[in-house]
Design a protein around this motif. Sequence first.
Motif, short mmCIF file in Angstrom:
data_model
loop_
_atom_site.label_atom_id
_atom_site.label_comp_id
_atom_site.label_asym_id
_atom_site.label_seq_id
_atom_site.Cartn_x
_atom_site.Cartn_y
_atom_site.Cartn_z
N VAL A 267 12.03 -5.02 -23.86
CA VAL A 267 11.12 -5.65 -24.82
C VAL A 267 10.40 -6.83 -24.17
CG1 VAL A 267 11.00 -6.96 -26.98
CG2 VAL A 267 12.36 -4.87 -26.87
N ARG A 268 11.10 -7.59 -23.34
CA ARG A 268 10.45 -8.71 -22.64
C ARG A 268 9.36 -8.22 -21.70
NH1 ARG A 268 12.09 -11.40 -18.15
NH2 ARG A 268 14.22 -10.59 -18.26
N GLN A 269 9.63 -7.11 -21.01
CA GLN A 269 8.60 -6.53 -20.15
C GLN A 269 7.39 -6.07 -20.97
OE1 GLN A 269 9.44 -6.91 -16.90
NE2 GLN A 269 11.39 -7.59 -17.75
N MET A 270 7.66 -5.47 -22.13
CA MET A 270 6.59 -4.95 -22.97
C MET A 270 5.71 -6.06 -23.51
SD MET A 270 9.10 -2.23 -24.89
CE MET A 270 7.98 -1.63 -26.16
N LEU A 271 6.32 -7.15 -23.95
CA LEU A 271 5.56 -8.24 -24.55
C LEU A 271 4.91 -9.13 -23.49
CD1 LEU A 271 8.01 -9.32 -27.40
CD2 LEU A 271 6.03 -7.78 -27.54
N GLY A 272 5.44 -9.11 -22.27
CA GLY A 272 4.94 -9.99 -21.21
C GLY A 272 3.99 -9.30 -20.26
N SER A 273 3.39 -8.19 -20.65
CA SER A 273 2.51 -7.43 -19.76
C SER A 273 1.30 -6.92 -20.53
CB SER A 273 3.25 -6.24 -19.14
OG SER A 273 4.50 -6.61 -18.62
N ALA A 274 0.26 -6.54 -19.80
CA ALA A 274 -0.94 -5.98 -20.41
C ALA A 274 -1.52 -4.90 -19.50
CB ALA A 274 -1.98 -7.06 -20.65
N ASP A 275 -2.19 -3.93 -20.10
CA ASP A 275 -2.80 -2.83 -19.36
C ASP A 275 -4.31 -2.99 -19.28
OD1 ASP A 275 -0.32 -1.72 -19.06
OD2 ASP A 275 -0.79 0.18 -20.07
N ILE A 276 -4.91 -2.23 -18.34
CA ILE A 276 -6.36 -2.13 -18.23
C ILE A 276 -6.72 -0.67 -18.50
CG2 ILE A 276 -8.37 -2.49 -16.75
CD1 ILE A 276 -6.54 -4.23 -14.95
N SER A 277 -7.59 -0.43 -19.45
CA SER A 277 -8.03 0.94 -19.71
C SER A 277 -9.23 1.26 -18.82
CB SER A 277 -8.40 1.12 -21.18
OG SER A 277 -9.39 0.19 -21.56
N GLY A 278 -9.37 2.54 -18.45
CA GLY A 278 -10.49 2.89 -17.59
C GLY A 278 -10.33 4.26 -16.97
N SER A 279 -11.13 4.52 -15.94
CA SER A 279 -11.18 5.83 -15.30
C SER A 279 -10.01 6.03 -14.34
CB SER A 279 -12.48 5.97 -14.51
OG SER A 279 -12.50 5.06 -13.41
N LYS A 280 -9.84 7.28 -13.89
CA LYS A 280 -8.80 7.58 -12.91
C LYS A 280 -9.04 6.83 -11.61
CE LYS A 280 -7.44 12.15 -14.64
NZ LYS A 280 -7.30 13.60 -14.31
N PHE A 281 -10.31 6.70 -11.23
CA PHE A 281 -10.63 5.97 -10.00
C PHE A 281 -10.22 4.51 -10.11
CE2 PHE A 281 -13.61 3.39 -7.45
CZ PHE A 281 -13.29 3.88 -6.18
N THR A 286 -6.44 0.10 -8.62
CA THR A 286 -5.55 -0.99 -9.02
C THR A 286 -4.11 -0.74 -8.58
OG1 THR A 286 -5.00 0.02 -11.16
CG2 THR A 286 -6.94 -1.42 -11.10
N GLY A 287 -3.88 0.36 -7.87
CA GLY A 287 -2.51 0.72 -7.53
C GLY A 287 -1.74 1.17 -8.75
N ASN A 288 -2.48 1.62 -9.77
CA ASN A 288 -1.91 1.98 -11.08
C ASN A 288 -1.24 0.79 -11.76
OD1 ASN A 288 -2.25 4.91 -12.01
ND2 ASN A 288 -1.77 5.15 -9.84
N LEU A 289 -1.54 -0.42 -11.27
CA LEU A 289 -1.11 -1.63 -11.98
C LEU A 289 -1.99 -1.89 -13.19
CD1 LEU A 289 -0.17 -3.98 -9.00
CD2 LEU A 289 1.32 -2.55 -10.42
N SER A 290 -3.01 -1.06 -13.38
CA SER A 290 -3.72 -1.05 -14.65
C SER A 290 -2.76 -0.62 -15.76
CB SER A 290 -4.91 -0.10 -14.58
OG SER A 290 -4.50 1.14 -14.01
N HIS A 291 -1.69 0.08 -15.38
CA HIS A 291 -0.59 0.42 -16.29
C HIS A 291 0.55 -0.58 -16.07
CE1 HIS A 291 -2.65 4.14 -17.26
NE2 HIS A 291 -2.67 4.49 -16.00
#
Length: 378
Positions: A267-281, A286-291
Amino acid sequence: MTPVDVEEIGRELDALRERVLESRGARDAAYIRRVIAVQRGLELGGRAILLFGRSRSAWVVGTTSLSLAKILENMEIGHNVLHGQWDWMRDPKIHSSNWDWDHSSPPEQWKRAHNEVHHKYTNIVGKDNDLGYGIMRVAEEQPWQPRHLVQPLWNLITACIFEWGITMYDADLGDAIRGKRGMPPETKVRLRKALRKAGRQVAKDYVVHPALSGSGWRRTLAANAVANLVRNVWSHSVIMCGHFPEGVETFELEELDDNETRGEWYVRQMLGSADISGSKFMHLMTGNLSHQIEHHCFPDLPSNRYGEIAPEVEDLFERYGLSYNARPLVPQVASAWHRVFRLSLPNGWLEETDRHNLGSQLKKLARMTRNGGAAVNP
Protein backbone atom coordinates in the motif's frame (compact mmCIF):
# COMPACT_ATOMS: atom_id res chain seq x y z
CA MET A 1 -9.18 0.83 4.58
CA THR A 2 -9.32 -1.74 7.34
CA PRO A 3 -6.32 -3.92 8.27
CA VAL A 4 -8.18 -6.80 6.62
CA ASP A 5 -8.40 -4.80 3.37
CA VAL A 6 -4.67 -4.06 3.49
CA GLU A 7 -3.76 -7.70 3.93
CA GLU A 8 -6.15 -8.74 1.15
CA ILE A 9 -4.37 -6.28 -1.18
CA GLY A 10 -1.11 -7.94 -0.18
CA ARG A 11 -2.46 -11.40 -0.99
CA GLU A 12 -3.82 -10.31 -4.37
CA LEU A 13 -0.58 -8.63 -5.38
CA ASP A 14 1.51 -11.57 -4.18
CA ALA A 15 -0.64 -13.86 -6.31
CA LEU A 16 -0.20 -11.57 -9.32
CA ARG A 17 3.56 -11.53 -8.82
CA GLU A 18 3.76 -15.32 -8.58
CA ARG A 19 1.71 -15.71 -11.74
CA VAL A 20 4.15 -13.51 -13.68
CA LEU A 21 7.20 -15.24 -12.20
CA GLU A 22 5.87 -18.65 -13.24
CA SER A 23 5.11 -17.47 -16.79
CA ARG A 24 8.55 -15.97 -17.57
CA GLY A 25 10.09 -17.59 -20.60
CA ALA A 26 11.40 -17.36 -24.13
CA ARG A 27 9.47 -14.27 -25.19
CA ASP A 28 10.80 -12.30 -22.21
CA ALA A 29 14.37 -13.39 -22.90
CA ALA A 30 13.93 -12.49 -26.56
CA TYR A 31 12.64 -9.07 -25.55
CA ILE A 32 15.65 -8.01 -23.47
CA ARG A 33 18.11 -9.41 -26.01
CA ARG A 34 16.32 -7.50 -28.76
CA VAL A 35 16.43 -4.26 -26.77
CA ILE A 36 20.16 -4.71 -26.11
CA ALA A 37 20.76 -5.33 -29.82
CA VAL A 38 18.81 -2.20 -30.76
CA GLN A 39 20.68 -0.12 -28.19
CA ARG A 40 24.06 -1.28 -29.45
CA GLY A 41 22.98 -0.67 -33.03
CA LEU A 42 21.93 2.89 -32.17
CA GLU A 43 25.24 3.57 -30.45
CA LEU A 44 27.40 2.10 -33.20
CA GLY A 45 25.32 3.75 -35.90
CA GLY A 46 25.44 7.10 -34.15
CA ARG A 47 29.20 6.95 -33.71
CA ALA A 48 29.71 5.91 -37.34
CA ILE A 49 27.62 8.86 -38.55
CA LEU A 50 29.57 11.23 -36.30
CA LEU A 51 32.86 9.78 -37.54
CA PHE A 52 32.19 9.86 -41.27
CA GLY A 53 29.51 12.52 -41.62
CA ARG A 54 30.64 16.09 -42.04
CA SER A 55 27.37 18.01 -42.43
CA ARG A 56 25.36 19.63 -39.67
CA SER A 57 22.44 17.28 -40.34
CA ALA A 58 24.76 14.27 -39.94
CA TRP A 59 25.84 15.63 -36.55
CA VAL A 60 22.19 16.03 -35.49
CA VAL A 61 21.30 12.50 -36.62
CA GLY A 62 24.39 10.98 -34.99
CA THR A 63 23.84 12.86 -31.73
CA THR A 64 20.16 11.88 -31.65
CA SER A 65 21.05 8.23 -32.19
CA LEU A 66 23.66 8.40 -29.43
CA SER A 67 21.18 10.10 -27.05
CA LEU A 68 18.59 7.37 -27.64
CA ALA A 69 21.25 4.71 -27.09
CA LYS A 70 22.30 6.23 -23.77
CA ILE A 71 18.70 6.54 -22.59
CA LEU A 72 17.94 2.93 -23.50
CA GLU A 73 21.13 1.69 -21.87
CA ASN A 74 20.45 3.43 -18.58
CA MET A 75 16.67 3.14 -18.34
CA GLU A 76 15.37 -0.05 -19.94
CA ILE A 77 18.58 -2.07 -19.75
CA GLY A 78 20.94 -0.97 -16.96
CA HIS A 79 18.35 -0.03 -14.34
CA ASN A 80 16.34 -3.20 -14.85
CA VAL A 81 19.27 -5.59 -15.23
CA LEU A 82 20.76 -4.25 -11.98
CA HIS A 83 17.40 -4.88 -10.31
CA GLY A 84 17.93 -8.57 -11.09
CA GLN A 85 14.91 -8.68 -13.39
CA TRP A 86 16.74 -10.92 -15.85
CA ASP A 87 18.85 -13.04 -13.45
CA TRP A 88 16.44 -15.96 -13.95
CA MET A 89 17.83 -16.36 -17.49
CA ARG A 90 21.19 -17.38 -15.98
CA ASP A 91 22.94 -15.58 -18.81
CA PRO A 92 26.17 -14.13 -17.37
CA LYS A 93 26.08 -11.36 -19.98
CA ILE A 94 22.72 -10.10 -18.69
CA HIS A 95 23.11 -10.71 -14.96
CA SER A 96 22.95 -8.17 -12.16
CA SER A 97 26.21 -9.43 -10.67
CA ASN A 98 28.16 -8.79 -13.89
CA TRP A 99 26.50 -5.86 -15.63
CA ASP A 100 28.52 -2.63 -15.89
CA TRP A 101 26.50 0.25 -17.23
CA ASP A 102 27.20 3.51 -19.05
CA HIS A 103 26.94 5.51 -15.83
CA SER A 104 29.35 7.07 -13.36
CA SER A 105 27.89 5.27 -10.32
CA PRO A 106 29.50 1.86 -9.61
CA PRO A 107 26.82 -0.84 -9.99
CA GLU A 108 27.33 -2.26 -6.49
CA GLN A 109 26.86 1.19 -4.92
CA TRP A 110 23.77 1.92 -7.00
CA LYS A 111 22.24 -1.44 -6.06
CA ARG A 112 22.82 -0.77 -2.37
CA ALA A 113 21.36 2.75 -2.45
CA HIS A 114 18.53 1.98 -4.86
CA ASN A 115 17.50 -1.64 -4.46
CA GLU A 116 18.15 -1.98 -0.73
CA VAL A 117 17.36 1.53 0.57
CA HIS A 118 15.04 3.31 -1.88
CA HIS A 119 12.73 0.35 -2.52
CA LYS A 120 12.52 -0.44 1.18
CA TYR A 121 11.93 3.14 2.35
CA THR A 122 9.95 4.44 -0.64
CA ASN A 123 8.92 8.09 -0.15
CA ILE A 124 9.91 8.15 3.52
CA VAL A 125 11.26 11.63 4.21
CA GLY A 126 14.90 11.54 5.30
CA LYS A 127 15.42 7.90 4.28
CA ASP A 128 14.61 7.83 0.57
CA ASN A 129 17.16 9.80 -1.45
CA ASP A 130 15.12 9.41 -4.63
CA LEU A 131 12.60 11.71 -2.92
CA GLY A 132 14.05 15.16 -3.49
CA TYR A 133 17.57 13.74 -3.94
CA GLY A 134 18.42 14.71 -0.37
CA ILE A 135 18.58 18.44 -1.19
CA MET A 136 14.96 19.60 -1.48
CA ARG A 137 11.95 20.14 0.73
CA VAL A 138 9.56 17.38 -0.29
CA ALA A 139 6.66 17.56 2.18
CA GLU A 140 4.60 20.17 4.00
CA GLU A 141 5.61 18.58 7.30
CA GLN A 142 9.23 19.64 6.78
CA PRO A 143 9.88 23.10 8.30
CA TRP A 144 10.34 25.76 5.63
CA GLN A 145 13.71 27.50 5.56
CA PRO A 146 14.90 30.41 3.38
CA ARG A 147 17.33 28.12 1.53
CA HIS A 148 14.34 26.29 0.06
CA LEU A 149 13.60 29.34 -2.12
CA VAL A 150 16.33 28.22 -4.52
CA GLN A 151 15.21 24.60 -4.79
CA PRO A 152 13.66 25.10 -8.27
CA LEU A 153 17.12 26.19 -9.44
CA TRP A 154 18.72 23.24 -7.61
CA ASN A 155 16.24 20.93 -9.29
CA LEU A 156 17.13 22.30 -12.72
CA ILE A 157 20.86 21.90 -12.02
CA THR A 158 20.24 18.38 -10.72
CA ALA A 159 18.44 17.51 -13.95
CA CYS A 160 21.44 18.61 -16.02
CA ILE A 161 23.98 16.67 -13.93
CA PHE A 162 21.65 13.87 -12.85
CA GLU A 163 24.16 11.08 -13.44
CA TRP A 164 26.71 12.76 -11.19
CA GLY A 165 24.15 13.60 -8.51
CA ILE A 166 23.15 9.94 -8.32
CA THR A 167 26.80 8.97 -8.01
CA MET A 168 27.34 11.37 -5.12
CA TYR A 169 24.44 10.16 -3.02
CA ASP A 170 24.99 6.51 -3.93
CA ALA A 171 28.36 7.05 -2.23
CA ASP A 172 26.60 8.77 0.73
CA LEU A 173 28.67 11.90 0.14
CA GLY A 174 25.77 14.19 1.01
CA ASP A 175 25.17 12.46 4.34
CA ALA A 176 28.86 12.81 5.20
CA ILE A 177 28.83 16.54 4.39
CA ARG A 178 25.61 17.21 6.31
CA GLY A 179 26.91 15.24 9.30
CA LYS A 180 29.83 17.68 9.79
CA ARG A 181 31.77 15.01 11.66
CA GLY A 182 34.23 14.08 9.00
CA MET A 183 33.89 11.38 6.40
CA PRO A 184 33.32 7.83 7.71
CA PRO A 185 35.79 5.19 6.44
CA GLU A 186 33.10 3.34 4.45
CA THR A 187 32.16 6.57 2.68
CA LYS A 188 35.80 7.15 1.76
CA VAL A 189 35.95 3.67 0.24
CA ARG A 190 32.74 4.26 -1.74
CA LEU A 191 33.99 7.66 -2.89
CA ARG A 192 37.28 6.22 -4.17
CA LYS A 193 35.39 3.57 -6.14
CA ALA A 194 32.99 6.19 -7.50
CA LEU A 195 35.86 8.42 -8.58
CA ARG A 196 37.48 5.54 -10.44
CA LYS A 197 34.22 4.69 -12.21
CA ALA A 198 33.54 8.36 -12.99
CA GLY A 199 37.07 8.74 -14.31
CA ARG A 200 36.52 5.89 -16.74
CA GLN A 201 33.27 7.48 -17.92
CA VAL A 202 34.91 10.86 -18.47
CA ALA A 203 37.84 9.26 -20.29
CA LYS A 204 35.51 7.25 -22.55
CA ASP A 205 33.21 10.11 -23.55
CA TYR A 206 35.58 13.07 -23.52
CA VAL A 207 39.01 11.63 -24.32
CA VAL A 208 38.95 8.22 -26.05
CA HIS A 209 36.04 8.69 -28.47
CA PRO A 210 37.06 12.23 -29.48
CA ALA A 211 40.65 11.05 -29.98
CA LEU A 212 39.46 8.22 -32.23
CA SER A 213 37.60 10.78 -34.33
CA GLY A 214 40.81 12.47 -35.43
CA SER A 215 40.17 15.90 -36.92
CA GLY A 216 36.48 15.59 -36.04
CA TRP A 217 37.19 15.38 -32.31
CA ARG A 218 35.30 18.59 -31.52
CA ARG A 219 32.14 17.25 -33.15
CA THR A 220 32.38 13.98 -31.20
CA LEU A 221 33.11 15.79 -27.95
CA ALA A 222 30.08 18.03 -28.42
CA ALA A 223 27.88 15.08 -29.42
CA ASN A 224 28.84 13.12 -26.30
CA ALA A 225 28.19 16.14 -24.08
CA VAL A 226 24.77 16.76 -25.64
CA ALA A 227 23.81 13.06 -25.50
CA ASN A 228 24.73 12.90 -21.81
CA LEU A 229 22.74 16.08 -21.11
CA VAL A 230 19.69 14.73 -22.95
CA ARG A 231 19.93 11.42 -21.07
CA ASN A 232 20.27 13.22 -17.73
CA VAL A 233 17.31 15.57 -18.24
CA TRP A 234 15.11 12.74 -19.56
CA SER A 235 16.00 10.37 -16.71
CA HIS A 236 15.45 13.10 -14.12
CA SER A 237 12.04 13.92 -15.60
CA VAL A 238 10.95 10.28 -15.58
CA ILE A 239 12.07 9.80 -11.97
CA MET A 240 10.29 12.99 -10.90
CA CYS A 241 7.08 11.82 -12.58
CA GLY A 242 7.18 8.56 -10.65
CA HIS A 243 7.93 10.01 -7.22
CA PHE A 244 7.03 13.67 -6.94
CA PRO A 245 3.83 14.81 -8.71
CA GLU A 246 0.97 16.36 -6.79
CA GLY A 247 -1.09 13.62 -5.19
CA VAL A 248 1.80 11.27 -4.48
CA GLU A 249 2.04 10.69 -0.75
CA THR A 250 5.12 10.99 1.45
CA PHE A 251 5.63 9.32 4.81
CA GLU A 252 7.44 10.04 8.06
CA LEU A 253 9.87 7.47 9.45
CA GLU A 254 7.90 7.46 12.71
CA GLU A 255 4.90 6.16 10.75
CA LEU A 256 6.77 3.05 9.64
CA ASP A 257 5.92 0.03 11.73
CA ASP A 258 8.99 -2.06 12.53
CA ASN A 259 6.79 -5.06 11.79
CA GLU A 260 5.37 -3.69 8.54
CA THR A 261 3.39 -6.43 6.82
CA ARG A 262 3.61 -7.30 3.15
CA GLY A 263 0.23 -5.70 2.58
CA GLU A 264 1.27 -2.47 4.32
CA TRP A 265 4.45 -2.34 2.24
CA TYR A 266 2.43 -2.77 -0.96
CA VAL A 267 0.00 0.00 0.00
CA ARG A 268 2.89 2.39 0.73
CA GLN A 269 4.35 1.65 -2.70
CA MET A 270 0.94 2.23 -4.31
CA LEU A 271 0.31 5.55 -2.61
CA GLY A 272 3.90 6.78 -2.98
CA SER A 273 4.19 6.30 -6.76
CA ALA A 274 2.69 7.61 -9.99
CA ASP A 275 2.49 6.38 -13.59
CA ILE A 276 2.89 8.07 -16.97
CA SER A 277 0.35 7.13 -19.63
CA GLY A 278 1.44 7.03 -23.25
CA SER A 279 2.63 5.00 -26.22
CA LYS A 280 4.67 1.80 -26.24
CA PHE A 281 7.67 3.78 -27.47
CA MET A 282 7.40 6.17 -24.54
CA HIS A 283 7.18 3.24 -22.11
CA LEU A 284 10.29 1.72 -23.70
CA MET A 285 12.28 4.96 -23.45
CA THR A 286 11.35 5.38 -19.78
CA GLY A 287 12.64 1.90 -19.02
CA ASN A 288 8.99 1.08 -18.30
CA LEU A 289 9.33 3.33 -15.25
CA SER A 290 6.29 5.02 -16.73
CA HIS A 291 4.70 2.10 -14.84
CA GLN A 292 6.29 3.30 -11.61
CA ILE A 293 3.45 2.02 -9.42
CA GLU A 294 3.85 -1.48 -10.85
CA HIS A 295 7.65 -1.24 -10.65
CA HIS A 296 7.57 -0.23 -6.99
CA CYS A 297 5.25 -3.11 -6.19
CA PHE A 298 7.26 -5.61 -8.24
CA PRO A 299 10.83 -4.32 -8.72
CA ASP A 300 12.17 -7.74 -9.72
CA LEU A 301 9.62 -8.57 -12.44
CA PRO A 302 10.70 -8.21 -16.10
CA SER A 303 9.98 -4.64 -17.16
CA ASN A 304 8.13 -5.71 -20.32
CA ARG A 305 5.41 -7.21 -18.09
CA TYR A 306 4.48 -3.99 -16.28
CA GLY A 307 2.19 -2.77 -19.05
CA GLU A 308 0.42 -6.13 -19.11
CA ILE A 309 -0.38 -6.15 -15.39
CA ALA A 310 -1.11 -2.42 -15.06
CA PRO A 311 -4.88 -2.81 -15.76
CA GLU A 312 -5.15 -5.39 -12.95
CA VAL A 313 -3.29 -3.11 -10.56
CA GLU A 314 -5.49 -0.17 -11.52
CA ASP A 315 -8.58 -2.30 -10.95
CA LEU A 316 -7.29 -3.13 -7.48
CA PHE A 317 -6.95 0.61 -6.74
CA GLU A 318 -10.51 1.23 -7.84
CA ARG A 319 -11.97 -1.64 -5.82
CA TYR A 320 -10.40 -0.32 -2.62
CA GLY A 321 -11.11 3.37 -3.28
CA LEU A 322 -7.50 4.39 -3.89
CA SER A 323 -6.39 6.99 -6.42
CA TYR A 324 -4.38 5.53 -9.31
CA ASN A 325 -2.13 8.47 -10.19
CA ALA A 326 -1.56 8.24 -13.96
CA ARG A 327 -1.31 11.09 -16.45
CA PRO A 328 0.47 11.78 -19.76
CA LEU A 329 4.12 12.83 -19.60
CA VAL A 330 3.75 16.60 -19.97
CA PRO A 331 1.02 17.04 -17.30
CA GLN A 332 2.91 14.72 -14.95
CA VAL A 333 6.19 16.65 -15.39
CA ALA A 334 4.32 19.93 -14.91
CA SER A 335 2.70 18.57 -11.75
CA ALA A 336 6.07 17.53 -10.32
CA TRP A 337 7.59 20.94 -11.06
CA HIS A 338 4.55 22.65 -9.53
CA ARG A 339 5.21 20.72 -6.34
CA VAL A 340 8.88 21.71 -6.40
CA PHE A 341 7.90 25.40 -6.65
CA ARG A 342 5.08 25.10 -4.12
CA LEU A 343 7.28 23.51 -1.47
CA SER A 344 10.06 26.04 -2.09
CA LEU A 345 7.69 28.53 -0.43
CA PRO A 346 6.19 28.55 3.08
CA ASN A 347 3.12 26.38 3.54
CA GLY A 348 0.04 28.06 2.10
CA TRP A 349 1.92 31.04 0.63
CA LEU A 350 1.19 30.16 -2.98
CA GLU A 351 -2.47 29.40 -2.31
CA GLU A 352 -2.92 32.70 -0.42
CA THR A 353 -1.31 34.80 -3.15
CA ASP A 354 -3.02 36.40 -6.14
CA ARG A 355 -2.39 39.47 -8.27
CA HIS A 356 -4.27 41.69 -5.84
CA ASN A 357 -2.15 40.91 -2.77
CA LEU A 358 1.16 39.99 -4.43
CA GLY A 359 2.97 43.01 -2.98
CA SER A 360 2.00 42.32 0.63
CA GLN A 361 2.70 38.60 0.19
CA LEU A 362 6.21 39.31 -1.11
CA LYS A 363 6.83 41.56 1.90
CA LYS A 364 5.63 38.76 4.18
CA LEU A 365 8.00 36.32 2.43
CA ALA A 366 10.89 38.77 2.82
CA ARG A 367 10.21 39.12 6.56
CA MET A 368 10.06 35.34 6.98
CA THR A 369 13.34 35.03 5.09
CA ARG A 370 15.02 37.58 7.37
CA ASN A 371 13.62 35.71 10.40
CA GLY A 372 15.17 32.45 9.24
CA GLY A 373 11.84 30.93 8.22
CA ALA A 374 9.84 31.78 11.34
CA ALA A 375 6.25 32.88 10.85
CA VAL A 376 5.59 36.61 11.18
CA ASN A 377 2.56 38.64 12.18
CA PRO A 378 0.66 40.30 9.32
